[in-house]
Design a protein around this motif. Structure first.
Motif, PDB file in Angstrom:
ATOM      1  N   LYS A  81     -52.846  45.714-114.806  1.00 35.68           N
ATOM      2  CA  LYS A  81     -52.881  47.135-115.199  1.00 35.68           C
ATOM      3  C   LYS A  81     -54.285  47.708-115.043  1.00 35.68           C
ATOM      4  CE  LYS A  81     -49.111  47.202-118.535  1.00 35.68           C
ATOM      5  NZ  LYS A  81     -48.735  47.379-119.934  1.00 35.68           N
ATOM      6  N   ILE A  82     -55.280  46.918-115.429  1.00 31.45           N
ATOM      7  CA  ILE A  82     -56.669  47.380-115.306  1.00 31.45           C
ATOM      8  C   ILE A  82     -57.048  47.529-113.834  1.00 31.45           C
ATOM      9  CG2 ILE A  82     -59.081  46.771-115.752  1.00 31.45           C
ATOM     10  CD1 ILE A  82     -57.978  45.360-118.355  1.00 31.45           C
ATOM     11  N   LYS A  83     -56.649  46.575-113.015  1.00 31.09           N
ATOM     12  CA  LYS A  83     -56.905  46.678-111.563  1.00 31.09           C
ATOM     13  C   LYS A  83     -56.258  47.936-110.995  1.00 31.09           C
ATOM     14  CE  LYS A  83     -55.469  43.071-109.449  1.00 31.09           C
ATOM     15  NZ  LYS A  83     -55.050  41.792-108.834  1.00 31.09           N
ATOM     16  N   ASP A  84     -55.003  48.191-111.375  1.00 31.91           N
ATOM     17  CA  ASP A  84     -54.307  49.385-110.890  1.00 31.91           C
ATOM     18  C   ASP A  84     -55.000  50.652-111.369  1.00 31.91           C
ATOM     19  OD1 ASP A  84     -52.468  47.724-109.661  1.00 31.91           O
ATOM     20  OD2 ASP A  84     -50.902  48.024-111.176  1.00 31.91           O
ATOM     21  N   PHE A  85     -55.382  50.662-112.632  1.00 31.73           N
ATOM     22  CA  PHE A  85     -56.056  51.826-113.200  1.00 31.73           C
ATOM     23  C   PHE A  85     -57.367  52.115-112.461  1.00 31.73           C
ATOM     24  CE2 PHE A  85     -59.177  53.510-116.257  1.00 31.73           C
ATOM     25  CZ  PHE A  85     -58.580  54.726-116.542  1.00 31.73           C
ATOM     26  N   LEU A  86     -58.109  51.055-112.166  1.00 36.90           N
ATOM     27  CA  LEU A  86     -59.391  51.205-111.470  1.00 36.90           C
ATOM     28  C   LEU A  86     -59.223  51.365-109.956  1.00 36.90           C
ATOM     29  CD1 LEU A  86     -61.477  48.521-113.394  1.00 36.90           C
ATOM     30  CD2 LEU A  86     -61.563  51.025-113.656  1.00 36.90           C
ATOM     31  N   ASP A  87     -57.977  51.192-109.506  1.00 32.92           N
ATOM     32  CA  ASP A  87     -57.650  51.301-108.092  1.00 32.92           C
ATOM     33  C   ASP A  87     -58.500  50.344-107.259  1.00 32.92           C
ATOM     34  OD1 ASP A  87     -56.202  52.211-105.911  1.00 32.92           O
ATOM     35  OD2 ASP A  87     -57.587  53.878-105.509  1.00 32.92           O
ATOM     36  N   ILE A  88     -58.510  49.093-107.706  1.00 36.07           N
ATOM     37  CA  ILE A  88     -59.238  48.057-106.973  1.00 36.07           C
ATOM     38  C   ILE A  88     -58.269  46.936-106.613  1.00 36.07           C
ATOM     39  CG2 ILE A  88     -61.487  48.550-108.003  1.00 36.07           C
ATOM     40  CD1 ILE A  88     -61.052  46.130-109.846  1.00 36.07           C
ATOM     41  N   SER A  89     -58.600  46.226-105.566  1.00 28.66           N
ATOM     42  CA  SER A  89     -57.794  45.061-105.221  1.00 28.66           C
ATOM     43  C   SER A  89     -58.703  43.839-105.277  1.00 28.66           C
ATOM     44  CB  SER A  89     -57.148  45.217-103.856  1.00 28.66           C
ATOM     45  OG  SER A  89     -58.081  45.596-102.881  1.00 28.66           O
ATOM     46  N   LEU A  90     -58.155  42.807-105.847  1.00 26.72           N
ATOM     47  CA  LEU A  90     -58.865  41.538-105.949  1.00 26.72           C
ATOM     48  C   LEU A  90     -57.934  40.445-105.461  1.00 26.72           C
ATOM     49  CD1 LEU A  90     -60.272  41.972-109.580  1.00 26.72           C
ATOM     50  CD2 LEU A  90     -61.544  42.265-107.454  1.00 26.72           C
ATOM     51  N   ASP A  91     -58.503  39.441-104.857  1.00 29.70           N
ATOM     52  CA  ASP A  91     -57.659  38.335-104.413  1.00 29.70           C
ATOM     53  C   ASP A  91     -57.173  37.551-105.635  1.00 29.70           C
ATOM     54  OD1 ASP A  91     -59.546  36.081-105.023  1.00 29.70           O
ATOM     55  OD2 ASP A  91     -60.754  37.041-103.467  1.00 29.70           O
ATOM     56  N   ASP A  92     -56.191  36.703-105.414  1.00 31.84           N
ATOM     57  CA  ASP A  92     -55.563  35.955-106.508  1.00 31.84           C
ATOM     58  C   ASP A  92     -56.547  35.039-107.225  1.00 31.84           C
ATOM     59  OD1 ASP A  92     -53.192  37.208-105.927  1.00 31.84           O
ATOM     60  OD2 ASP A  92     -52.326  35.502-104.839  1.00 31.84           O
ATOM     61  N   VAL A  93     -57.471  34.438-106.505  1.00 29.82           N
ATOM     62  CA  VAL A  93     -58.449  33.529-107.115  1.00 29.82           C
ATOM     63  C   VAL A  93     -59.373  34.304-108.055  1.00 29.82           C
ATOM     64  CG1 VAL A  93     -60.404  31.990-106.640  1.00 29.82           C
ATOM     65  CG2 VAL A  93     -58.346  31.880-105.209  1.00 29.82           C
ATOM     66  N   THR A  94     -59.847  35.439-107.623  1.00 28.07           N
ATOM     67  CA  THR A  94     -60.726  36.268-108.464  1.00 28.07           C
ATOM     68  C   THR A  94     -59.971  36.772-109.687  1.00 28.07           C
ATOM     69  OG1 THR A  94     -61.986  36.941-106.516  1.00 28.07           O
ATOM     70  CG2 THR A  94     -62.228  38.297-108.506  1.00 28.07           C
ATOM     71  N   THR A  95     -58.750  37.218-109.474  1.00 27.61           N
ATOM     72  CA  THR A  95     -57.924  37.695-110.582  1.00 27.61           C
ATOM     73  C   THR A  95     -57.698  36.582-111.601  1.00 27.61           C
ATOM     74  OG1 THR A  95     -56.835  39.325-109.168  1.00 27.61           O
ATOM     75  CG2 THR A  95     -55.714  38.734-111.217  1.00 27.61           C
ATOM     76  N   ALA A  96     -57.359  35.402-111.134  1.00 21.16           N
ATOM     77  CA  ALA A  96     -57.147  34.262-112.034  1.00 21.16           C
ATOM     78  C   ALA A  96     -58.423  33.907-112.790  1.00 21.16           C
ATOM     79  CB  ALA A  96     -56.646  33.057-111.245  1.00 21.16           C
ATOM     80  N   SER A  97     -59.553  34.019-112.134  1.00 20.48           N
ATOM     81  CA  SER A  97     -60.840  33.743-112.786  1.00 20.48           C
ATOM     82  C   SER A  97     -61.123  34.754-113.898  1.00 20.48           C
ATOM     83  CB  SER A  97     -61.965  33.776-111.741  1.00 20.48           C
ATOM     84  OG  SER A  97     -63.209  33.605-112.355  1.00 20.48           O
ATOM     85  N   ILE A  98     -60.803  36.014-113.646  1.00 21.69           N
ATOM     86  CA  ILE A  98     -60.983  37.055-114.669  1.00 21.69           C
ATOM     87  C   ILE A  98     -60.073  36.776-115.859  1.00 21.69           C
ATOM     88  CG2 ILE A  98     -60.598  39.503-115.185  1.00 21.69           C
ATOM     89  CD1 ILE A  98     -61.517  40.052-112.247  1.00 21.69           C
ATOM     90  N   VAL A  99     -58.826  36.453-115.582  1.00 22.40           N
ATOM     91  CA  VAL A  99     -57.875  36.147-116.657  1.00 22.40           C
ATOM     92  C   VAL A  99     -58.400  34.986-117.505  1.00 22.40           C
ATOM     93  CG1 VAL A  99     -55.549  35.302-117.172  1.00 22.40           C
ATOM     94  CG2 VAL A  99     -55.871  37.107-115.471  1.00 22.40           C
ATOM     95  N   GLU A 100     -58.835  33.934-116.861  1.00 22.68           N
ATOM     96  CA  GLU A 100     -59.342  32.759-117.583  1.00 22.68           C
ATOM     97  C   GLU A 100     -60.592  33.110-118.399  1.00 22.68           C
ATOM     98  OE1 GLU A 100     -59.628  29.031-119.170  1.00 22.68           O
ATOM     99  OE2 GLU A 100     -57.938  29.924-118.105  1.00 22.68           O
ATOM    100  N   SER A 101     -61.467  33.903-117.828  1.00 21.45           N
ATOM    101  CA  SER A 101     -62.698  34.299-118.531  1.00 21.45           C
ATOM    102  C   SER A 101     -62.412  35.152-119.754  1.00 21.45           C
ATOM    103  CB  SER A 101     -63.619  35.081-117.585  1.00 21.45           C
ATOM    104  OG  SER A 101     -64.056  34.266-116.535  1.00 21.45           O
ATOM    105  N   CYS A 102     -61.294  35.861-119.726  1.00 22.40           N
ATOM    106  CA  CYS A 102     -60.975  36.796-120.808  1.00 22.40           C
ATOM    107  C   CYS A 102     -60.065  36.206-121.880  1.00 22.40           C
ATOM    108  CB  CYS A 102     -60.345  38.058-120.230  1.00 22.40           C
ATOM    109  SG  CYS A 102     -61.510  39.036-119.257  1.00 22.40           S
ATOM    110  N   THR A 103     -59.776  34.913-121.819  1.00 19.66           N
ATOM    111  CA  THR A 103     -58.997  34.316-122.907  1.00 19.66           C
ATOM    112  C   THR A 103     -59.828  34.363-124.183  1.00 19.66           C
ATOM    113  OG1 THR A 103     -59.802  32.068-122.499  1.00 19.66           O
ATOM    114  CG2 THR A 103     -57.762  32.752-121.338  1.00 19.66           C
TER     115      THR A 103
END
Length: 161
Positions: A81-103
């Motif tokens: 949702k945040i990526k969509d809101f910011l209108d940015i695209s990130l690859d799956d590895v970067t997205t997964a890294s962000i998710v893990e960092s934000c636990t």
């Protein structure tokens, strides 16, 4: 935004840590804090005024309204949702890294090692539904009544479990 019951528990624990860290003469007991919270007499004011102030902006294209409970249940979905809101695209590895960092576990660990005193006071459990370990039956009823009074008809709803 976070549900008001877990918010008051979290806020009370933060407030106690803060009062203790500054050697306050009076550390606010739970029952007193609950009463003050329901009356909107805590630092930063009334929870419902705050929540509804942001909620009314939910359709503004420059604003993203997220609830803690939703992020806790589906952190990957919140990052999308945040990526969509910011209108940015990130690859799956970067997205997964962000998710893990934000636990919660990773954030609290980073904050504990940050050297920032305020950050060390912020995090406690991060659990949804922990209010059940603190609320009396009468406090629960008072919160339910206030919730209905202030949020009924607004469309804003919170999860408590």
């Amino acid at each position: 935004m976070r549900n008001p019951k877990d918010t008051v528990v979290s806020w009370h624990h933060f407030n106690r840590k803060l009062e203790t860290s500054i050697d306050a003469e009076h550390v606010t007991p739970w029952d007193e804090f609950v009463h003050r919270f329901l009356d909107g007499k805590v630092l930063l004011g009334d929870f419902y005024d705050h929540a509804l102030g942001w909620w009314q902006m939910r359709d503004d294209p420059h604003f993203l309204f997220l609830k803690y409970e939703d992020m806790n249940k589906d952190l990957s979905g919140a990052v999308r949702k945040i990526k969509d809101f910011l209108d940015i695209s990130l690859d799956d590895v970067t997205t997964a890294s962000i998710v893990e960092s934000c636990t919660f576990a990773n954030l609290t660990s980073a904050w504990a090692d940050s050297g920032n005193q305020t950050k060390t006071l912020l995090a406690r459990k991060g659990a949804i539904g922990d209010w059940k370990n603190s609320f009396s039956e009468s406090q629960n009823k008072a919160f339910d009544a206030k919730y209905r009074e202030r949020l009924e008809g607004t469309g804003l709803q919170f999860d408590f479990e």
